[in-house]
Design a protein around this motif. Structure first.
Motif, PDB file in Angstrom:
ATOM      1  N   SER A 103       1.217  -1.338  -0.284  1.00 31.02           N
ATOM      2  CA  SER A 103       0.355   0.096  -0.050  1.00 31.02           C
ATOM      3  C   SER A 103       0.759   1.274  -0.158  1.00 31.02           C
ATOM      4  N   PRO A 104       0.269   2.441  -0.423  1.00 25.90           N
ATOM      5  CA  PRO A 104       0.787   3.512  -0.415  1.00 25.90           C
ATOM      6  C   PRO A 104       1.260   4.044   0.212  1.00 25.90           C
ATOM      7  N   LEU A 105       1.900   5.219   0.629  1.00 32.11           N
ATOM      8  CA  LEU A 105       1.416   6.282   2.327  1.00 32.11           C
ATOM      9  C   LEU A 105      -0.367   6.432   2.141  1.00 32.11           C
ATOM     10  N   VAL A 106      -0.291   6.764   2.872  1.00 37.69           N
ATOM     11  CA  VAL A 106      -1.725   7.028   3.936  1.00 37.69           C
ATOM     12  C   VAL A 106      -1.560   8.344   4.382  1.00 37.69           C
ATOM     13  N   HIS A 107      -2.100   9.719   3.681  1.00 37.31           N
ATOM     14  CA  HIS A 107      -2.075  10.763   4.452  1.00 37.31           C
ATOM     15  C   HIS A 107      -2.934  11.263   5.204  1.00 37.31           C
ATOM     16  N   LEU A 108      -2.952  11.350   6.005  1.00 38.35           N
ATOM     17  CA  LEU A 108      -4.563  12.472   6.905  1.00 38.35           C
ATOM     18  C   LEU A 108      -4.286  13.970   6.993  1.00 38.35           C
ATOM     19  N   SER A 109      -3.286  13.808   6.956  1.00 42.29           N
ATOM     20  CA  SER A 109      -3.002  15.420   7.282  1.00 42.29           C
ATOM     21  C   SER A 109      -4.266  16.415   5.811  1.00 42.29           C
ATOM     22  N   PRO A 110      -3.899  16.350   5.239  1.00 43.86           N
ATOM     23  CA  PRO A 110      -4.756  17.441   3.989  1.00 43.86           C
ATOM     24  C   PRO A 110      -6.365  17.192   4.246  1.00 43.86           C
ATOM     25  N   LEU A 111      -6.854  16.069   5.518  1.00 43.41           N
ATOM     26  CA  LEU A 111      -8.086  15.755   5.989  1.00 43.41           C
ATOM     27  C   LEU A 111      -8.619  16.579   6.556  1.00 43.41           C
ATOM     28  N   GLU A 112      -9.193  17.488   6.755  1.00 44.62           N
ATOM     29  CA  GLU A 112      -9.936  18.257   7.963  1.00 44.62           C
ATOM     30  C   GLU A 112     -11.050  17.076   8.786  1.00 44.62           C
ATOM     31  N   VAL A 113     -10.512  16.697   9.731  1.00 36.75           N
ATOM     32  CA  VAL A 113     -10.823  15.049  10.566  1.00 36.75           C
ATOM     33  C   VAL A 113     -11.415  15.485  12.529  1.00 36.75           C
ATOM     34  N   PRO A 114     -11.862  16.665  12.388  1.00 33.58           N
ATOM     35  CA  PRO A 114     -11.522  17.433  13.453  1.00 33.58           C
ATOM     36  C   PRO A 114     -12.310  16.606  14.729  1.00 33.58           C
ATOM     37  N   THR A 115     -13.139  15.337  14.378  1.00 35.06           N
ATOM     38  CA  THR A 115     -14.130  14.484  15.525  1.00 35.06           C
ATOM     39  C   THR A 115     -13.392  13.377  14.797  1.00 35.06           C
TER      40      THR A 115
END
Length: 193
Positions: free
Chosen positions: A154-166
């Motif tokens: 799997s590639p690197l999964v980037h979660l920081s560009p997502l806005e996931v406040p909860t």
């Protein structure tokens, strides 16, 4: 002459609650395939009255589970069911589980379909080609839990560009994580493989 559904003459609200109890507890996602006995589609096959009650109860349609690896069929052949569930769920929060064969491109199709409903996503489980998810950016304001399962490299999964406040729960199975949301908001982190 009374049909089989009229034998008890229960109020529709009570029947809707019984239907809720027949489904897995939210956020668990029953398989949306029509042959699945824990799908709201199955409830609508009993009789006309029950079908009307099931169709008018949006909470029954808020959990969408698809396991294309078990069905042995391309996901896009069942995309109409996803659209049906999204439409019938009204404005209720959503729980989505999608597992598909690697490289099938199913996630792109599903994520495009979910796009207009992303504000309602509360729980998300993706398995398969996670490269598609790594291209998702924007806001998922209600997302509380996410699980990503990589079937192959799997590639690197980037979660920081997502806005996931909860987002408070994150599980990664065989996935390389390049970035996460602010660590103080996570109360559960599961890393496997």
């Amino acid at each position: 002459m009374a049909g089989p559904c009229r034998a008890f003459e229960l109020p529709p609200e009570l029947i809707a609650e019984i239907f809720e109890a027949c489904l897995p507890p939210y956020p668990l996602c029953p398989d949306i395939h029509t042959s699945s006995t824990d799908s709201p589609l199955h409830l609508g096959h009993i009789c006309r009255e029950w079908r009307a009650i099931a169709l008018s109860t949006p909470s029954l349609w808020r959990a969408i589970g698809m396991d294309a690896t078990l069905w042995g069929q391309p996901l896009f052949k069942h995309l109409h069911l996803v659209k049906l569930f999204l439409e019938r769920s009204g404005s209720w929060p959503l729980s989505v589980r999608l597992r598909s064969n690697p490289g099938a491109g199913a996630q792109r199709i599903l994520l495009d379909t979910l796009g207009p409903h992303r504000q309602r996503l509360q729980y998300l489980v993706l398995g398969g080609d996670l490269f598609v998810f790594s291209k998702v950016v924007g806001s998922l304001p209600q997302l509380r839990g996410a699980e990503f399962v990589g079937y192959s490299e799997s590639p690197l999964v980037h979660l920081s560009p997502l806005e996931v406040p909860t987002l408070s729960s994150l599980s990664l199975w065989g996935v390389s994580l390049a970035s996460v949301p602010s660590p103080h908001q996570l109360t559960k982190l599961c890393l496997t493989g």
